[in-house]
Design an enzyme around this catalytic site. Structure first.
Site, PDB file in Angstrom:
ATOM      1  N   ASP A  21       0.853  -1.189   0.000  1.00  0.00           N
ATOM      2  CA  ASP A  21       0.000   0.000   0.000  1.00  0.00           C
ATOM      3  C   ASP A  21       0.888   1.238   0.000  1.00  0.00           C
ATOM      4  OD1 ASP A  21      -2.032  -1.797   0.201  1.00  0.00           O
ATOM      5  OD2 ASP A  21      -2.729  -1.168   2.180  1.00  0.00           O
ATOM      6  N   HIS A 167       3.697  -2.168   3.308  1.00  0.00           N
ATOM      7  CA  HIS A 167       3.496  -0.757   2.968  1.00  0.00           C
ATOM      8  C   HIS A 167       4.780  -0.195   2.357  1.00  0.00           C
ATOM      9  CE1 HIS A 167       0.347  -1.550   5.910  1.00  0.00           C
ATOM     10  NE2 HIS A 167      -0.305  -0.513   5.413  1.00  0.00           N
TER      11      HIS A 167
END
Length: 205
Positions: A21, A167
């Site tokens: 992400d 992430h």
């Protein structure tokens, strides 16, 4: 038609999907991309926030240029379950437009901000033409718990068909450092890395 979020995929192949992400910052993404490349990992899925894409178009294009799959991470980083269908639809379409304008990719995969969702949200996203992608294995890298902790959480009890969450925003300061050991461990366990779309195509009926 029934819609459901994807956490993992039932498959006979020993494949897993690495997902990242990206919501803000410019420091972490490049080291993550460089680490994946140096370890010959050419298949991964990046969920990009369109606010970030608008702010960092060159970095978004770098993800595209390296051949990684791009999905939507929405526009504003707010919980969808707290908003109306109209608001969600507007956000998703706005994100779709911005990401396509910058990268040329029309996203069909989405990971909601914070992974926040319920059946209403999933059904709505399905009607908008999206598959909602969650995760089965959480690295917790965004909490910066220490490189060893990230390695352990990401490479222990992983099963074929699992989706792993990482992430590549600047808040995840230890991700790039943890990745080499994670990739080596998962490969030693016999796993092959594929994109979310490839994983979905391997689903056993």
């Amino acid at each position: 038609m029934s819609y459901e979020a994807v956490y993992n995929v039932k498959t006979r192949k020993k494949c897993i999907a690495l997902t990242f992400d990206v919501g803000w910052g410019k420091k972490v993404l490049t080291p993550v991309l460089d680490t994946l490349s140096s370890h010959h990992v050419y298949k991964a899925t990046f969920f990009l926030s369109s606010t970030w894409v608008k702010e960092r178009p060159k970095l978004a294009l770098k993800v595209k240029a390296k051949g990684y799959e791009i999905g939507s991470h929405g526009h504003l980083h707010e919980n969808y379950t707290e908003h109306t269908n109209k608001w969600i639809s507007r956000e998703v379409k706005k994100a779709e437009s911005i990401i396509k304008k910058v990268t040329g990719v029309k996203c069909r995969l989405i990971r909601t901000p914070n992974g926040d969702m319920d059946q209403r949200v999933i059904r709505l996203l399905g009607r908008l033409g999206y598959r909602t992608i969650h995760w089965k294995v959480d690295s917790f890298d965004w909490t910066n718990p220490g490189v060893e902790n990230i390695i352990r959480k990401s490479s222990t009890n992983v099963k074929p068909g699992d989706v792993i969450l990482f992430h590549a925003s600047d808040s995840a300061r230890q991700t790039a450092k943890a990745l080499p050991a994670i990739l080596r461990r998962l490969r030693r366990q016999g796993f092959r890395f594929v994109t979310i779309s490839e994983l979905l195509s391997m689903r056993v009926k």
